[in-house]
Motif scaffolding. Structure first.
Motif, short mmCIF file in Angstrom:
data_model
loop_
_atom_site.label_atom_id
_atom_site.label_comp_id
_atom_site.label_asym_id
_atom_site.label_seq_id
_atom_site.Cartn_x
_atom_site.Cartn_y
_atom_site.Cartn_z
N ALA A 131 0.84 -1.20 0.00
CA ALA A 131 0.00 0.00 0.00
C ALA A 131 0.87 1.25 0.00
O ALA A 131 1.75 1.40 0.82
CB ALA A 131 -0.92 -0.01 1.20
N LYS A 132 0.62 2.10 -0.94
CA LYS A 132 1.36 3.35 -1.03
C LYS A 132 0.52 4.45 -0.39
O LYS A 132 -0.70 4.38 -0.34
CB LYS A 132 1.66 3.70 -2.49
CG LYS A 132 2.60 2.72 -3.14
CD LYS A 132 2.90 3.16 -4.54
CE LYS A 132 3.86 2.18 -5.19
NZ LYS A 132 4.16 2.56 -6.55
N GLU A 133 1.18 5.45 0.07
CA GLU A 133 0.49 6.57 0.68
C GLU A 133 -0.31 7.29 -0.40
O GLU A 133 0.22 7.66 -1.45
CB GLU A 133 1.50 7.52 1.31
CG GLU A 133 0.87 8.59 2.14
CD GLU A 133 1.93 9.42 2.83
OE1 GLU A 133 1.80 10.65 2.76
OE2 GLU A 133 2.86 8.85 3.40
N GLN A 134 -1.58 7.47 -0.13
CA GLN A 134 -2.46 8.13 -1.09
C GLN A 134 -2.24 9.63 -1.04
O GLN A 134 -2.05 10.20 0.04
CB GLN A 134 -3.92 7.80 -0.78
CG GLN A 134 -4.26 6.34 -0.95
CD GLN A 134 -4.15 5.90 -2.39
OE1 GLN A 134 -4.43 6.66 -3.30
NE2 GLN A 134 -3.72 4.68 -2.60
N PRO A 135 -2.24 10.29 -2.16
CA PRO A 135 -2.08 11.74 -2.15
C PRO A 135 -3.27 12.42 -1.48
O PRO A 135 -4.40 11.96 -1.57
CB PRO A 135 -2.00 12.12 -3.63
CG PRO A 135 -2.61 10.96 -4.35
CD PRO A 135 -2.40 9.75 -3.49
N VAL A 136 -2.99 13.46 -0.77
CA VAL A 136 -4.03 14.18 -0.05
C VAL A 136 -4.31 15.47 -0.81
O VAL A 136 -3.40 16.22 -1.17
CB VAL A 136 -3.56 14.50 1.39
CG1 VAL A 136 -4.62 15.30 2.13
CG2 VAL A 136 -3.24 13.22 2.12
N ASN A 137 -5.59 15.74 -1.04
CA ASN A 137 -5.98 16.98 -1.71
C ASN A 137 -5.97 18.10 -0.68
O ASN A 137 -6.69 18.07 0.32
CB ASN A 137 -7.37 16.85 -2.33
CG ASN A 137 -7.36 15.92 -3.50
OD1 ASN A 137 -6.36 15.79 -4.17
ND2 ASN A 137 -8.49 15.28 -3.76
N ARG A 138 -5.16 19.09 -0.91
CA ARG A 138 -5.06 20.24 -0.02
C ARG A 138 -5.34 21.50 -0.83
O ARG A 138 -5.01 21.59 -2.02
CB ARG A 138 -3.66 20.31 0.59
CG ARG A 138 -3.34 19.13 1.47
CD ARG A 138 -2.07 19.35 2.25
NE ARG A 138 -1.85 18.22 3.13
CZ ARG A 138 -0.79 17.44 3.08
NH1 ARG A 138 0.17 17.69 2.23
NH2 ARG A 138 -0.67 16.43 3.90
N PRO A 139 -5.93 22.49 -0.18
CA PRO A 139 -6.20 23.74 -0.91
C PRO A 139 -4.90 24.41 -1.29
O PRO A 139 -3.87 24.30 -0.62
CB PRO A 139 -6.99 24.58 0.09
CG PRO A 139 -6.82 23.93 1.40
CD PRO A 139 -6.41 22.51 1.18
N ARG A 140 -4.93 25.13 -2.41
CA ARG A 140 -3.71 25.79 -2.92
C ARG A 140 -3.27 26.96 -2.07
O ARG A 140 -2.11 27.28 -2.03
CB ARG A 140 -3.95 26.27 -4.35
CG ARG A 140 -4.03 25.14 -5.32
CD ARG A 140 -4.25 25.69 -6.71
NE ARG A 140 -4.17 24.60 -7.65
CZ ARG A 140 -3.46 24.62 -8.73
NH1 ARG A 140 -2.77 25.69 -9.05
NH2 ARG A 140 -3.42 23.60 -9.53
N ASP A 141 -4.21 27.61 -1.41
CA ASP A 141 -3.83 28.80 -0.65
C ASP A 141 -3.24 28.46 0.72
O ASP A 141 -2.85 29.33 1.46
CB ASP A 141 -5.02 29.75 -0.48
CG ASP A 141 -6.17 29.10 0.26
OD1 ASP A 141 -6.04 27.93 0.67
OD2 ASP A 141 -7.21 29.76 0.42
N GLY A 142 -3.19 27.17 1.04
CA GLY A 142 -2.60 26.75 2.29
C GLY A 142 -3.51 26.90 3.48
O GLY A 142 -3.13 26.64 4.59
N GLY A 143 -4.72 27.29 3.25
CA GLY A 143 -5.62 27.56 4.37
C GLY A 143 -6.54 26.50 4.69
O GLY A 143 -6.87 25.55 4.97
#
Length: 71
Positions: A59-71
């Protein structure tokens, strides 16, 4: 090895289907090379180790969707 067999098939097929008249010996040898290429491709495809392909992938670490503005 499978790629070599396919290359032999392609080259011999081109020689056999050439639009120019070739000596009978060349066409005969091209036929034998086509058979050898087919056998080589078939054997290399059959000898693939299926158990290595069926092992579960770690199992590989799944990418996490994060907002672009860092907030």
């Amino acid at each position: 090895m499978r790629a070599v067999g396919l290359a032999l098939l392609a080259i011999s097929g081109s020689v056999i289907a050439a639009p120019v008249v070739l000596p009978a010996a060349v066409v005969t040898v091209a036929g034998y090379v086509a058979v050898a290429g087919g056998v080589l491709s078939a054997i290399s495809q059959v000898t693939v180790d299926d158990t290595a392909l069926k092992q579960p992938v770690m199992a590989k670490e799944q990418p996490v969707n994060r907002p672009r503005d860092g907030g």
